[in-house]
Design a protein around this motif. Structure first.
Motif, mmCIF file in Angstrom:
data_model
loop_
_atom_site.group_PDB
_atom_site.id
_atom_site.type_symbol
_atom_site.label_atom_id
_atom_site.label_comp_id
_atom_site.label_asym_id
_atom_site.label_seq_id
_atom_site.Cartn_x
_atom_site.Cartn_y
_atom_site.Cartn_z
ATOM 1 N N ASN A 12 -6.081 3.004 0.172
ATOM 2 C CA ASN A 12 -5.845 2.322 -1.097
ATOM 3 C C ASN A 12 -7.168 1.750 -1.593
ATOM 4 O O ASN A 12 -7.687 0.791 -1.026
ATOM 5 C CB ASN A 12 -4.823 1.202 -0.909
ATOM 6 C CG ASN A 12 -4.483 0.491 -2.199
ATOM 7 O OD1 ASN A 12 -5.231 0.546 -3.173
ATOM 8 N ND2 ASN A 12 -3.359 -0.191 -2.214
ATOM 9 N N PRO A 13 -7.739 2.313 -2.656
ATOM 10 C CA PRO A 13 -9.036 1.847 -3.144
ATOM 11 C C PRO A 13 -9.016 0.423 -3.694
ATOM 12 O O PRO A 13 -10.064 -0.187 -3.883
ATOM 13 C CB PRO A 13 -9.389 2.858 -4.245
ATOM 14 C CG PRO A 13 -8.073 3.400 -4.695
ATOM 15 C CD PRO A 13 -7.179 3.380 -3.490
ATOM 16 N N ASN A 14 -7.831 -0.127 -3.935
ATOM 17 C CA ASN A 14 -7.719 -1.480 -4.487
ATOM 18 C C ASN A 14 -7.595 -2.554 -3.418
ATOM 19 O O ASN A 14 -7.395 -3.720 -3.742
ATOM 20 C CB ASN A 14 -6.516 -1.553 -5.432
ATOM 21 C CG ASN A 14 -6.654 -0.591 -6.581
ATOM 22 O OD1 ASN A 14 -7.696 -0.522 -7.212
ATOM 23 N ND2 ASN A 14 -5.623 0.183 -6.829
ATOM 24 N N CYS A 15 -7.701 -2.165 -2.159
ATOM 25 C CA CYS A 15 -7.487 -3.120 -1.075
ATOM 26 C C CYS A 15 -8.667 -3.056 -0.106
ATOM 27 O O CYS A 15 -8.859 -2.063 0.576
ATOM 28 C CB CYS A 15 -6.181 -2.776 -0.363
ATOM 29 S SG CYS A 15 -5.545 -4.104 0.653
ATOM 30 N N SER A 16 -9.435 -4.110 -0.054
ATOM 31 C CA SER A 16 -10.597 -4.144 0.841
ATOM 32 C C SER A 16 -10.145 -4.227 2.293
ATOM 33 O O SER A 16 -8.999 -4.573 2.588
ATOM 34 C CB SER A 16 -11.484 -5.356 0.517
ATOM 35 O OG SER A 16 -10.827 -6.548 0.901
ATOM 36 N N ARG A 48 4.222 2.991 -0.112
ATOM 37 C CA ARG A 48 4.540 1.575 -0.089
ATOM 38 C C ARG A 48 5.468 1.340 1.095
ATOM 39 O O ARG A 48 5.996 2.263 1.683
ATOM 40 C CB ARG A 48 5.189 1.136 -1.393
ATOM 41 C CG ARG A 48 6.478 1.885 -1.696
ATOM 42 C CD ARG A 48 7.052 1.427 -3.028
ATOM 43 N NE ARG A 48 8.242 2.178 -3.323
ATOM 44 C CZ ARG A 48 8.313 3.175 -4.175
ATOM 45 N NH1 ARG A 48 7.257 3.539 -4.841
ATOM 46 N NH2 ARG A 48 9.434 3.813 -4.386
ATOM 47 N N SER A 65 -6.495 1.823 4.337
ATOM 48 C CA SER A 65 -7.837 2.151 3.857
ATOM 49 C C SER A 65 -7.802 3.213 2.758
ATOM 50 O O SER A 65 -8.764 3.369 2.020
ATOM 51 C CB SER A 65 -8.728 2.615 5.013
ATOM 52 O OG SER A 65 -8.346 3.905 5.449
ATOM 53 N N SER A 119 -6.882 -6.167 3.621
ATOM 54 C CA SER A 119 -5.883 -5.401 4.378
ATOM 55 C C SER A 119 -5.590 -6.075 5.706
ATOM 56 O O SER A 119 -4.435 -6.237 6.100
ATOM 57 C CB SER A 119 -6.380 -3.971 4.634
ATOM 58 O OG SER A 119 -6.517 -3.273 3.434
#
Length: 138
Positions: free
Chosen positions: A108-112, A63, A106, A116
């Motif tokens: 982070n699988p929860n952020c397209s 983070r 990239s 991003s």
């Protein structure tokens, strides 16, 4: 973490931890740590750590503000970029920071990718121009 798995071109977790320990003794890192702690952010022993990762990445941020990290680390200096094969002379540093932020996000699988990019662009000016505690980007 006492793993002996090979990571990042043959480095073990223990070797990476040793590199982290040496890095934490450099003048710039000591300066940053001192200023972080003065502002109330205690840097504990596990703030930076090496872990075994199955993905082909060399690092990432759990983070925080990746734009500032990319800008202030010196990792996007034109000499480093040339060694990576990026030959652009004008605007290379900002392009490098954006590329590295997107690469980090990239993971982070929860952020397209589009989310991003939108998030990065929304905070770009504030974060890129924030060089504290330095007077200017090193």
């Amino acid at each position: 973490m006492a793993e002996s798995s090979t990571i990042n071109k043959g480095s073990t977790v223990e070797e990476c931890q040793d590199m982290i320990r040496r890095g934490l003794r450099t003048p710039m890192v000591k300066f940053l740590k001192e200023h972080l702690e003065k502002s109330g952010c205690r840097i504990g022993d596990n703030f930076i750590k090496a872990i075994h990762c199955d993905q082909k990445i060399s690092g990432g941020y759990a983070r925080g503000r990746g734009i500032r990290a990319g800008h202030l680390s010196g990792d996007c200096h034109y000499k480093r970029e040339l060694l990576r094969g990026y030959l652009k002379i004008r605007g290379h540093e900002q392009e490098c920071v954006k590329r590295r932020v997107m690469k980090s996000m990239s993971g982070n699988p929860n952020c397209s990718e589009s989310a991003s990019r939108d998030a990065m662009e929304a905070i770009w000016d504030v974060c890129y121009n924030d060089t504290k505690p330095f007077d200017r980007a090193p």
